[in-house]
Design a protein around this motif. Structure first.
Motif, PDB file in Angstrom:
ATOM      1  N   GLY A 108       0.780  -1.235   0.000  1.00  0.00           N
ATOM      2  CA  GLY A 108       0.000   0.000   0.000  1.00  0.00           C
ATOM      3  C   GLY A 108       0.808   1.279   0.000  1.00  0.00           C
ATOM      4  O   GLY A 108       0.235   2.370  -0.088  1.00  0.00           O
ATOM      5  N   ASP A 162      -1.710 -11.357  -1.736  1.00  0.00           N
ATOM      6  CA  ASP A 162      -2.362 -10.269  -2.443  1.00  0.00           C
ATOM      7  C   ASP A 162      -2.022  -8.956  -1.760  1.00  0.00           C
ATOM      8  O   ASP A 162      -1.743  -8.905  -0.566  1.00  0.00           O
ATOM      9  CB  ASP A 162      -3.881 -10.466  -2.460  1.00  0.00           C
ATOM     10  N   ASN A 163      -2.040  -7.892  -2.547  1.00  0.00           N
ATOM     11  CA  ASN A 163      -1.791  -6.541  -2.050  1.00  0.00           C
ATOM     12  C   ASN A 163      -0.381  -6.356  -1.490  1.00  0.00           C
ATOM     13  O   ASN A 163      -0.156  -5.454  -0.688  1.00  0.00           O
ATOM     14  CB  ASN A 163      -2.826  -6.142  -0.981  1.00  0.00           C
ATOM     15  N   THR A 166       1.847  -4.019  -5.892  1.00  0.00           N
ATOM     16  CA  THR A 166       0.736  -3.667  -6.769  1.00  0.00           C
ATOM     17  C   THR A 166       1.198  -2.732  -7.880  1.00  0.00           C
ATOM     18  O   THR A 166       2.015  -1.840  -7.658  1.00  0.00           O
ATOM     19  CB  THR A 166      -0.383  -2.963  -5.958  1.00  0.00           C
ATOM     20  N   THR A 187      -6.058   0.004 -10.979  1.00  0.00           N
ATOM     21  CA  THR A 187      -5.278  -1.112 -10.444  1.00  0.00           C
ATOM     22  C   THR A 187      -5.192  -2.213 -11.488  1.00  0.00           C
ATOM     23  O   THR A 187      -6.205  -2.748 -11.930  1.00  0.00           O
ATOM     24  CB  THR A 187      -5.905  -1.663  -9.156  1.00  0.00           C
ATOM     25  N   THR A 190      -2.591  -6.779  -8.161  1.00  0.00           N
ATOM     26  CA  THR A 190      -2.211  -6.627  -6.749  1.00  0.00           C
ATOM     27  C   THR A 190      -1.223  -7.708  -6.315  1.00  0.00           C
ATOM     28  O   THR A 190      -0.887  -7.787  -5.141  1.00  0.00           O
ATOM     29  CB  THR A 190      -3.459  -6.694  -5.853  1.00  0.00           C
TER      30      THR A 190
END
Length: 198
Positions: A108, A162-163, A166, A187, A190
Protein backbone atom coordinates in the motif's frame (compact mmCIF):
# COMPACT_ATOMS: atom_id res chain seq x y z
CA UNK A 1 -25.76 41.35 -40.30
CA UNK A 2 -23.43 41.68 -37.29
CA UNK A 3 -25.97 39.91 -35.10
CA UNK A 4 -26.19 37.04 -37.59
CA UNK A 5 -22.38 36.70 -37.66
CA UNK A 6 -22.22 36.82 -33.88
CA UNK A 7 -24.94 34.20 -33.58
CA UNK A 8 -23.18 31.99 -36.15
CA UNK A 9 -19.94 32.30 -34.20
CA UNK A 10 -21.64 31.32 -30.95
CA UNK A 11 -23.25 28.29 -32.62
CA UNK A 12 -19.94 27.15 -34.11
CA UNK A 13 -18.15 27.61 -30.78
CA UNK A 14 -20.89 25.69 -28.99
CA UNK A 15 -20.62 22.81 -31.47
CA UNK A 16 -16.84 22.69 -31.02
CA UNK A 17 -17.14 22.65 -27.23
CA UNK A 18 -19.89 20.03 -27.36
CA UNK A 19 -17.78 17.92 -29.71
CA UNK A 20 -14.75 18.11 -27.39
CA UNK A 21 -16.84 17.18 -24.34
CA UNK A 22 -18.44 14.25 -26.17
CA UNK A 23 -15.04 13.08 -27.46
CA UNK A 24 -13.53 13.34 -23.98
CA UNK A 25 -16.38 11.35 -22.45
CA UNK A 26 -16.10 8.65 -25.14
CA UNK A 27 -12.34 8.29 -24.63
CA UNK A 28 -12.64 8.10 -20.82
CA UNK A 29 -15.26 5.35 -21.22
CA UNK A 30 -13.04 3.50 -23.72
CA UNK A 31 -10.07 3.58 -21.32
CA UNK A 32 -12.29 2.35 -18.48
CA UNK A 33 -13.44 -0.63 -20.58
CA UNK A 34 -9.93 -1.65 -21.65
CA UNK A 35 -8.41 -4.72 -19.99
CA UNK A 36 -4.98 -4.23 -18.43
CA UNK A 37 -3.09 -7.46 -17.66
CA UNK A 38 0.46 -8.36 -16.68
CA UNK A 39 1.83 -10.71 -19.32
CA UNK A 40 5.13 -11.26 -17.53
CA UNK A 41 7.65 -9.89 -15.05
CA UNK A 42 11.26 -10.68 -15.83
CA UNK A 43 14.87 -9.62 -15.37
CA UNK A 44 14.27 -8.90 -11.69
CA UNK A 45 17.46 -7.95 -9.90
CA UNK A 46 18.08 -7.34 -6.20
CA UNK A 47 21.29 -5.48 -5.47
CA UNK A 48 22.33 -6.12 -9.07
CA UNK A 49 21.91 -9.91 -8.73
CA UNK A 50 19.16 -12.03 -10.27
CA UNK A 51 16.62 -13.36 -7.78
CA UNK A 52 17.41 -16.91 -8.95
CA UNK A 53 20.91 -16.65 -7.45
CA UNK A 54 19.47 -16.35 -3.93
CA UNK A 55 17.43 -19.56 -4.07
CA UNK A 56 19.81 -22.27 -2.83
CA UNK A 57 17.06 -24.76 -2.02
CA UNK A 58 17.88 -24.48 1.69
CA UNK A 59 16.20 -21.17 2.33
CA UNK A 60 17.29 -17.59 1.82
CA UNK A 61 20.27 -16.35 3.80
CA UNK A 62 20.95 -12.73 2.91
CA UNK A 63 23.92 -12.48 5.25
CA UNK A 64 25.74 -15.14 3.21
CA UNK A 65 25.91 -12.80 0.20
CA UNK A 66 28.55 -10.13 1.00
CA UNK A 67 27.29 -7.50 -1.45
CA UNK A 68 23.73 -7.83 -0.16
CA UNK A 69 24.87 -7.75 3.48
CA UNK A 70 26.79 -4.53 2.74
CA UNK A 71 23.79 -3.02 0.95
CA UNK A 72 21.60 -3.83 3.97
CA UNK A 73 24.07 -2.09 6.28
CA UNK A 74 24.03 0.96 4.02
CA UNK A 75 20.22 0.88 3.78
CA UNK A 76 20.55 1.01 -0.02
CA UNK A 77 19.27 -2.14 -1.71
CA UNK A 78 17.93 -1.60 -5.24
CA UNK A 79 15.14 -3.73 -6.68
CA UNK A 80 14.58 -3.53 -10.43
CA UNK A 81 12.56 -5.43 -13.00
CA UNK A 82 10.93 -5.31 -16.42
CA UNK A 83 7.16 -5.68 -16.72
CA UNK A 84 5.24 -6.47 -19.91
CA UNK A 85 1.80 -4.88 -19.75
CA UNK A 86 -0.91 -6.12 -22.12
CA UNK A 87 -3.68 -3.68 -23.02
CA UNK A 88 -6.80 -4.99 -24.78
CA UNK A 89 -9.74 -2.98 -26.06
CA UNK A 90 -13.00 -5.01 -26.00
CA UNK A 91 -15.25 -2.02 -26.73
CA UNK A 92 -16.61 -0.71 -30.03
CA UNK A 93 -14.83 2.63 -29.53
CA UNK A 94 -11.21 3.01 -30.59
CA UNK A 95 -9.09 3.55 -27.48
CA UNK A 96 -6.30 6.07 -27.99
CA UNK A 97 -3.61 6.25 -25.30
CA UNK A 98 -1.03 8.97 -25.73
CA UNK A 99 0.86 8.63 -22.46
CA UNK A 100 0.37 6.98 -19.10
CA UNK A 101 1.82 7.08 -15.63
CA UNK A 102 2.46 3.88 -13.70
CA UNK A 103 2.80 3.39 -9.98
CA UNK A 104 4.38 0.57 -7.97
CA UNK A 105 3.14 0.07 -4.41
CA UNK A 106 4.49 -2.30 -1.75
CA UNK A 107 1.98 -3.09 0.98
CA UNK A 108 0.00 0.00 0.00
CA UNK A 109 2.99 2.37 0.08
CA UNK A 110 3.93 4.13 -3.21
CA UNK A 111 7.58 3.34 -3.95
CA UNK A 112 8.02 4.16 -7.64
CA UNK A 113 6.30 6.25 -10.31
CA UNK A 114 7.20 6.20 -13.99
CA UNK A 115 5.85 7.51 -17.30
CA UNK A 116 5.49 5.87 -20.70
CA UNK A 117 5.34 8.08 -23.80
CA UNK A 118 3.83 5.86 -26.47
CA UNK A 119 0.97 6.45 -28.86
CA UNK A 120 -1.32 3.43 -28.77
CA UNK A 121 -4.51 3.12 -30.84
CA UNK A 122 -6.56 0.00 -30.25
CA UNK A 123 -9.61 -0.89 -32.29
CA UNK A 124 -12.17 -3.47 -31.15
CA UNK A 125 -10.52 -6.60 -29.67
CA UNK A 126 -7.05 -5.31 -30.55
CA UNK A 127 -4.17 -5.68 -28.05
CA UNK A 128 -0.77 -4.15 -27.50
CA UNK A 129 2.17 -5.07 -25.27
CA UNK A 130 3.84 -2.16 -23.50
CA UNK A 131 7.18 -2.71 -21.71
CA UNK A 132 7.61 -0.99 -18.34
CA UNK A 133 10.61 -0.92 -16.04
CA UNK A 134 11.21 0.19 -12.49
CA UNK A 135 14.08 0.56 -10.06
CA UNK A 136 13.59 1.41 -6.41
CA UNK A 137 15.41 1.27 -3.10
CA UNK A 138 13.79 -1.37 -0.87
CA UNK A 139 14.76 0.60 2.21
CA UNK A 140 12.86 3.57 0.85
CA UNK A 141 9.64 1.57 0.98
CA UNK A 142 9.57 0.78 4.68
CA UNK A 143 11.75 1.44 7.70
CA UNK A 144 11.13 -1.83 9.52
CA UNK A 145 14.23 -3.93 10.20
CA UNK A 146 12.79 -7.15 8.75
CA UNK A 147 11.34 -5.53 5.65
CA UNK A 148 13.97 -6.85 3.22
CA UNK A 149 13.53 -10.38 4.58
CA UNK A 150 9.79 -10.04 3.89
CA UNK A 151 10.57 -9.10 0.28
CA UNK A 152 12.70 -12.21 -0.21
CA UNK A 153 10.16 -14.40 1.56
CA UNK A 154 7.49 -13.07 -0.77
CA UNK A 155 9.67 -13.62 -3.83
CA UNK A 156 10.18 -17.30 -3.15
CA UNK A 157 6.90 -18.33 -1.55
CA UNK A 158 4.73 -20.61 -3.64
CA UNK A 159 1.64 -18.74 -2.55
CA UNK A 160 2.14 -15.03 -2.99
CA UNK A 161 0.22 -12.55 -0.87
CA UNK A 162 -2.36 -10.27 -2.44
CA UNK A 163 -1.79 -6.54 -2.05
CA UNK A 164 1.93 -7.01 -1.46
CA UNK A 165 3.32 -5.50 -4.67
CA UNK A 166 0.74 -3.67 -6.77
CA UNK A 167 0.90 -2.06 -10.21
CA UNK A 168 -1.42 0.83 -11.04
CA UNK A 169 -1.62 2.96 -14.17
CA UNK A 170 -3.19 6.27 -15.16
CA UNK A 171 -3.61 6.46 -18.97
CA UNK A 172 -4.18 9.68 -20.91
CA UNK A 173 -5.44 10.74 -24.32
CA UNK A 174 -4.77 13.91 -26.29
CA UNK A 175 -7.37 16.55 -27.12
CA UNK A 176 -6.45 19.95 -28.53
CA UNK A 177 -2.76 19.41 -27.88
CA UNK A 178 -3.30 18.56 -24.19
CA UNK A 179 -3.01 15.26 -22.34
CA UNK A 180 -6.22 14.40 -20.50
CA UNK A 181 -5.51 11.83 -17.79
CA UNK A 182 -7.97 9.26 -16.52
CA UNK A 183 -9.43 10.61 -13.25
CA UNK A 184 -7.85 7.97 -10.98
CA UNK A 185 -5.19 5.27 -11.02
CA UNK A 186 -6.44 1.95 -12.40
CA UNK A 187 -5.28 -1.11 -10.44
CA UNK A 188 -3.75 -3.59 -12.89
CA UNK A 189 -2.45 -6.28 -10.54
CA UNK A 190 -2.21 -6.63 -6.75
CA UNK A 191 0.10 -9.65 -6.92
CA UNK A 192 2.88 -8.52 -9.24
CA UNK A 193 5.46 -10.97 -7.91
CA UNK A 194 3.29 -13.93 -8.85
CA UNK A 195 4.01 -13.13 -12.50
CA UNK A 196 7.76 -13.26 -11.91
CA UNK A 197 9.50 -15.93 -13.97
CA UNK A 198 12.00 -17.67 -11.66
Amino acid sequence: MKKIRLLSGVIVLSLVIFGCVASKRAQVEALAKCRYDIQSVNSMLVGGKSVESFDTGNGINLASVPSIALAILRKDLPLEANVNLKITNPSQTTAAINQFKYLIEIQGNPVFEGTVDENIRLTTNESSIVPLSFKLNLFGADKKDNYVEKIFDELFKREKSDNFMTLKIKPSFRIGGNNIYYPTYITVDTNLLKKLKI
